[in-house]
Design a protein around this motif. Sequence first.
Motif, PDB file in Angstrom:
ATOM      1  N   MET A   1      -4.211 -20.426  -3.539  1.00  0.00           N
ATOM      2  CA  MET A   1      -4.716 -20.458  -2.179  1.00  0.00           C
ATOM      3  C   MET A   1      -5.187 -19.086  -1.728  1.00  0.00           C
ATOM      4  O   MET A   1      -6.236 -18.938  -1.097  1.00  0.00           O
ATOM      5  CB  MET A   1      -3.617 -20.962  -1.236  1.00  0.00           C
ATOM      6  CG  MET A   1      -3.310 -22.445  -1.389  1.00  0.00           C
ATOM      7  SD  MET A   1      -1.893 -22.926  -0.404  1.00  0.00           S
ATOM      8  CE  MET A   1      -2.511 -22.634   1.239  1.00  0.00           C
ATOM      9  N   THR A   2      -4.411 -18.040  -2.080  1.00  0.00           N
ATOM     10  CA  THR A   2      -4.801 -16.688  -1.700  1.00  0.00           C
ATOM     11  C   THR A   2      -6.124 -16.299  -2.335  1.00  0.00           C
ATOM     12  O   THR A   2      -7.002 -15.732  -1.702  1.00  0.00           O
ATOM     13  CB  THR A   2      -3.708 -15.682  -2.118  1.00  0.00           C
ATOM     14  OG1 THR A   2      -2.494 -16.059  -1.488  1.00  0.00           O
ATOM     15  CG2 THR A   2      -4.077 -14.268  -1.711  1.00  0.00           C
ATOM     16  N   SER A   3      -6.291 -16.614  -3.627  1.00  0.00           N
ATOM     17  CA  SER A   3      -7.516 -16.284  -4.331  1.00  0.00           C
ATOM     18  C   SER A   3      -8.712 -16.988  -3.704  1.00  0.00           C
ATOM     19  O   SER A   3      -9.783 -16.422  -3.570  1.00  0.00           O
ATOM     20  CB  SER A   3      -7.392 -16.682  -5.817  1.00  0.00           C
ATOM     21  OG  SER A   3      -6.353 -15.960  -6.429  1.00  0.00           O
TER      22      SER A   3
ATOM     23  N   ILE B   1      -4.093  -5.791   4.719  1.00  0.00           N
ATOM     24  CA  ILE B   1      -5.309  -5.009   4.494  1.00  0.00           C
ATOM     25  C   ILE B   1      -4.951  -3.548   4.229  1.00  0.00           C
ATOM     26  O   ILE B   1      -4.247  -2.922   5.017  1.00  0.00           O
ATOM     27  CB  ILE B   1      -6.247  -5.091   5.716  1.00  0.00           C
ATOM     28  CG1 ILE B   1      -6.540  -6.553   6.073  1.00  0.00           C
ATOM     29  CG2 ILE B   1      -7.542  -4.327   5.441  1.00  0.00           C
ATOM     30  CD1 ILE B   1      -7.318  -6.717   7.365  1.00  0.00           C
ATOM     31  N   GLY B   2      -5.463  -2.994   3.153  1.00  0.00           N
ATOM     32  CA  GLY B   2      -5.258  -1.591   2.828  1.00  0.00           C
ATOM     33  C   GLY B   2      -6.382  -0.737   3.402  1.00  0.00           C
ATOM     34  O   GLY B   2      -7.558  -1.119   3.338  1.00  0.00           O
ATOM     35  N   VAL B   3      -6.036   0.406   3.981  1.00  0.00           N
ATOM     36  CA  VAL B   3      -7.028   1.313   4.571  1.00  0.00           C
ATOM     37  C   VAL B   3      -6.608   2.758   4.328  1.00  0.00           C
ATOM     38  O   VAL B   3      -5.452   3.034   3.985  1.00  0.00           O
ATOM     39  CB  VAL B   3      -7.176   1.094   6.093  1.00  0.00           C
ATOM     40  CG1 VAL B   3      -7.624  -0.321   6.403  1.00  0.00           C
ATOM     41  CG2 VAL B   3      -5.869   1.414   6.824  1.00  0.00           C
ATOM     42  N   GLN B   4      -7.547   3.686   4.541  1.00  0.00           N
ATOM     43  CA  GLN B   4      -7.205   5.106   4.558  1.00  0.00           C
ATOM     44  C   GLN B   4      -6.860   5.492   5.987  1.00  0.00           C
ATOM     45  O   GLN B   4      -7.605   5.181   6.929  1.00  0.00           O
ATOM     46  CB  GLN B   4      -8.365   5.965   4.057  1.00  0.00           C
ATOM     47  CG  GLN B   4      -8.017   7.450   3.985  1.00  0.00           C
ATOM     48  CD  GLN B   4      -9.140   8.302   3.423  1.00  0.00           C
ATOM     49  OE1 GLN B   4     -10.233   7.813   3.151  1.00  0.00           O
ATOM     50  NE2 GLN B   4      -8.880   9.581   3.245  1.00  0.00           N
TER      51      GLN B   4
ATOM     52  N   ALA C   1      -3.399   0.016  -4.611  1.00  0.00           N
ATOM     53  CA  ALA C   1      -2.495  -0.989  -4.045  1.00  0.00           C
ATOM     54  C   ALA C   1      -3.099  -2.382  -4.173  1.00  0.00           C
ATOM     55  O   ALA C   1      -2.392  -3.366  -4.444  1.00  0.00           O
ATOM     56  CB  ALA C   1      -2.207  -0.660  -2.583  1.00  0.00           C
ATOM     57  N   LEU C   2      -4.408  -2.482  -4.001  1.00  0.00           N
ATOM     58  CA  LEU C   2      -5.097  -3.766  -4.178  1.00  0.00           C
ATOM     59  C   LEU C   2      -4.991  -4.242  -5.624  1.00  0.00           C
ATOM     60  O   LEU C   2      -4.672  -5.405  -5.887  1.00  0.00           O
ATOM     61  CB  LEU C   2      -6.570  -3.625  -3.773  1.00  0.00           C
ATOM     62  CG  LEU C   2      -7.484  -4.819  -4.082  1.00  0.00           C
ATOM     63  CD1 LEU C   2      -7.021  -6.067  -3.318  1.00  0.00           C
ATOM     64  CD2 LEU C   2      -8.936  -4.486  -3.730  1.00  0.00           C
ATOM     65  N   LYS C   3      -5.241  -3.340  -6.565  1.00  0.00           N
ATOM     66  CA  LYS C   3      -5.170  -3.705  -7.973  1.00  0.00           C
ATOM     67  C   LYS C   3      -3.758  -4.143  -8.375  1.00  0.00           C
ATOM     68  O   LYS C   3      -3.580  -4.979  -9.259  1.00  0.00           O
ATOM     69  CB  LYS C   3      -5.627  -2.525  -8.841  1.00  0.00           C
ATOM     70  CG  LYS C   3      -7.116  -2.241  -8.754  1.00  0.00           C
ATOM     71  CD  LYS C   3      -7.500  -0.964  -9.470  1.00  0.00           C
ATOM     72  CE  LYS C   3      -7.300  -1.047 -10.970  1.00  0.00           C
ATOM     73  NZ  LYS C   3      -8.222  -1.985 -11.629  1.00  0.00           N
ATOM     74  N   GLN C   4      -2.751  -3.567  -7.713  1.00  0.00           N
ATOM     75  CA  GLN C   4      -1.355  -3.891  -8.029  1.00  0.00           C
ATOM     76  C   GLN C   4      -0.839  -5.093  -7.239  1.00  0.00           C
ATOM     77  O   GLN C   4       0.317  -5.483  -7.377  1.00  0.00           O
ATOM     78  CB  GLN C   4      -0.483  -2.675  -7.729  1.00  0.00           C
ATOM     79  CG  GLN C   4      -0.773  -1.480  -8.632  1.00  0.00           C
ATOM     80  CD  GLN C   4      -0.213  -0.164  -8.098  1.00  0.00           C
ATOM     81  OE1 GLN C   4       0.510  -0.152  -7.091  1.00  0.00           O
ATOM     82  NE2 GLN C   4      -0.536   0.938  -8.755  1.00  0.00           N
ATOM     83  N   GLY C   5      -1.698  -5.686  -6.398  1.00  0.00           N
ATOM     84  CA  GLY C   5      -1.300  -6.857  -5.640  1.00  0.00           C
ATOM     85  C   GLY C   5      -0.472  -6.567  -4.403  1.00  0.00           C
ATOM     86  O   GLY C   5       0.113  -7.481  -3.817  1.00  0.00           O
ATOM     87  N   LYS C   6      -0.429  -5.307  -3.972  1.00  0.00           N
ATOM     88  CA  LYS C   6       0.362  -4.945  -2.793  1.00  0.00           C
ATOM     89  C   LYS C   6      -0.377  -5.248  -1.490  1.00  0.00           C
ATOM     90  O   LYS C   6       0.249  -5.366  -0.433  1.00  0.00           O
ATOM     91  CB  LYS C   6       0.728  -3.462  -2.852  1.00  0.00           C
ATOM     92  CG  LYS C   6       1.634  -3.095  -4.021  1.00  0.00           C
ATOM     93  CD  LYS C   6       1.928  -1.601  -4.041  1.00  0.00           C
ATOM     94  CE  LYS C   6       2.821  -1.223  -5.216  1.00  0.00           C
ATOM     95  NZ  LYS C   6       3.082   0.239  -5.269  1.00  0.00           N
TER      96      LYS C   6
ATOM     97  N   VAL D   1     -12.381  -6.603  -2.704  1.00  0.00           N
ATOM     98  CA  VAL D   1     -11.460  -7.654  -3.101  1.00  0.00           C
ATOM     99  C   VAL D   1     -11.395  -7.702  -4.623  1.00  0.00           C
ATOM    100  O   VAL D   1     -12.258  -7.165  -5.322  1.00  0.00           O
ATOM    101  CB  VAL D   1     -11.881  -9.031  -2.561  1.00  0.00           C
ATOM    102  CG1 VAL D   1     -11.826  -9.057  -1.055  1.00  0.00           C
ATOM    103  CG2 VAL D   1     -13.272  -9.398  -3.051  1.00  0.00           C
ATOM    104  N   LYS D   2     -10.383  -8.368  -5.135  1.00  0.00           N
ATOM    105  CA  LYS D   2     -10.310  -8.626  -6.570  1.00  0.00           C
ATOM    106  C   LYS D   2     -11.284  -9.756  -6.917  1.00  0.00           C
ATOM    107  O   LYS D   2     -11.483 -10.674  -6.140  1.00  0.00           O
ATOM    108  CB  LYS D   2      -8.892  -9.033  -6.973  1.00  0.00           C
ATOM    109  CG  LYS D   2      -7.913  -7.888  -7.067  1.00  0.00           C
ATOM    110  CD  LYS D   2      -6.586  -8.392  -7.627  1.00  0.00           C
ATOM    111  CE  LYS D   2      -5.609  -7.266  -7.853  1.00  0.00           C
ATOM    112  NZ  LYS D   2      -4.340  -7.763  -8.444  1.00  0.00           N
ATOM    113  N   LYS D   3     -11.845  -9.685  -8.114  1.00  0.00           N
ATOM    114  CA  LYS D   3     -12.711 -10.758  -8.581  1.00  0.00           C
ATOM    115  C   LYS D   3     -11.876 -11.999  -8.893  1.00  0.00           C
ATOM    116  O   LYS D   3     -10.736 -11.900  -9.295  1.00  0.00           O
ATOM    117  CB  LYS D   3     -13.470 -10.316  -9.841  1.00  0.00           C
ATOM    118  CG  LYS D   3     -14.536  -9.272  -9.573  1.00  0.00           C
ATOM    119  CD  LYS D   3     -15.288  -8.949 -10.839  1.00  0.00           C
ATOM    120  CE  LYS D   3     -16.390  -7.933 -10.591  1.00  0.00           C
ATOM    121  NZ  LYS D   3     -17.120  -7.562 -11.837  1.00  0.00           N
TER     122      LYS D   3
END
Length: 258
Positions: A18-20, A39-42, A71-76, A256-258
């Motif tokens: 569902m998340t994907s 959401i990850g941000v600087q 963090a996105l690549k690690q699923g955080k 986003v991740k592919k």
Amino acid sequence: MKRKFMALALAAAMTVSMTSAVFAADEIKSADDLEGKKIGVQLGTTGDADATEVKDATVERYNKGNDAVMALKQGKVDCVVIDSEPAKKFVEKNDDLEIVEGVFDKEEYAICLSKDNADLTKEFNEALKELKDDGTLDSIRDNYIGDDAGKTPYETPKDADHSKGTLTMATNATFQPYEYYDGDKIVGIDADIAQAVCDKLGYELKIEDMEFDAIVNAVKSGKADFGAAGMTVTEDRKKSVDFTDPYTTAEQVVIVKK
């Protein structure tokens, strides 16, 4: 026990699925599609401000854009909101990521200066206009972005006079192609524009690297003469510092991740 384990595994798989589906790039049309997500941000950037406005979102703030991407690549986190040009650099280096554009409005980048130094702001604007009119700004940008990258490096004129002293630029050198390290030297679009302005005005340039959210205070307090860091002109920042005329436009995008 085995059945319970299988049920839990199935539930977990459905959750991931569902998340994907929610974060398939072609299904993100607006900020509304980010509601309730992580959401990850600087920290302190326009991406931070835009993500904070998303309904029910959890905003994870990092000192560097690269940390948010990791963090996105690690699923955080579920996605990252960041400026378009740095986003392109991150995606070039990570083939498991992709960019969604058109989610947020266009914005303008400018150089910030102290409200107590209106004369210098005026001088900067005059120099920026000259550099725009003679094609230098376009040449600097083209040297870092597009098919001609690396072909038009900025060089200080041989007859440049730097007798008026030194101006200190505050930046955050983690924002390729605007400012980043090449060895131990800070380079990029903003660094070259700052050098070109100083060459026009008769100053030496000194660049100080710091956290992004410290730049405005450094300029306001006089620790730096100006700030250039892919900085968006916002009403909130204008309460603390003055801005030059914009030198380029940009937009926040979603990674986003592919």
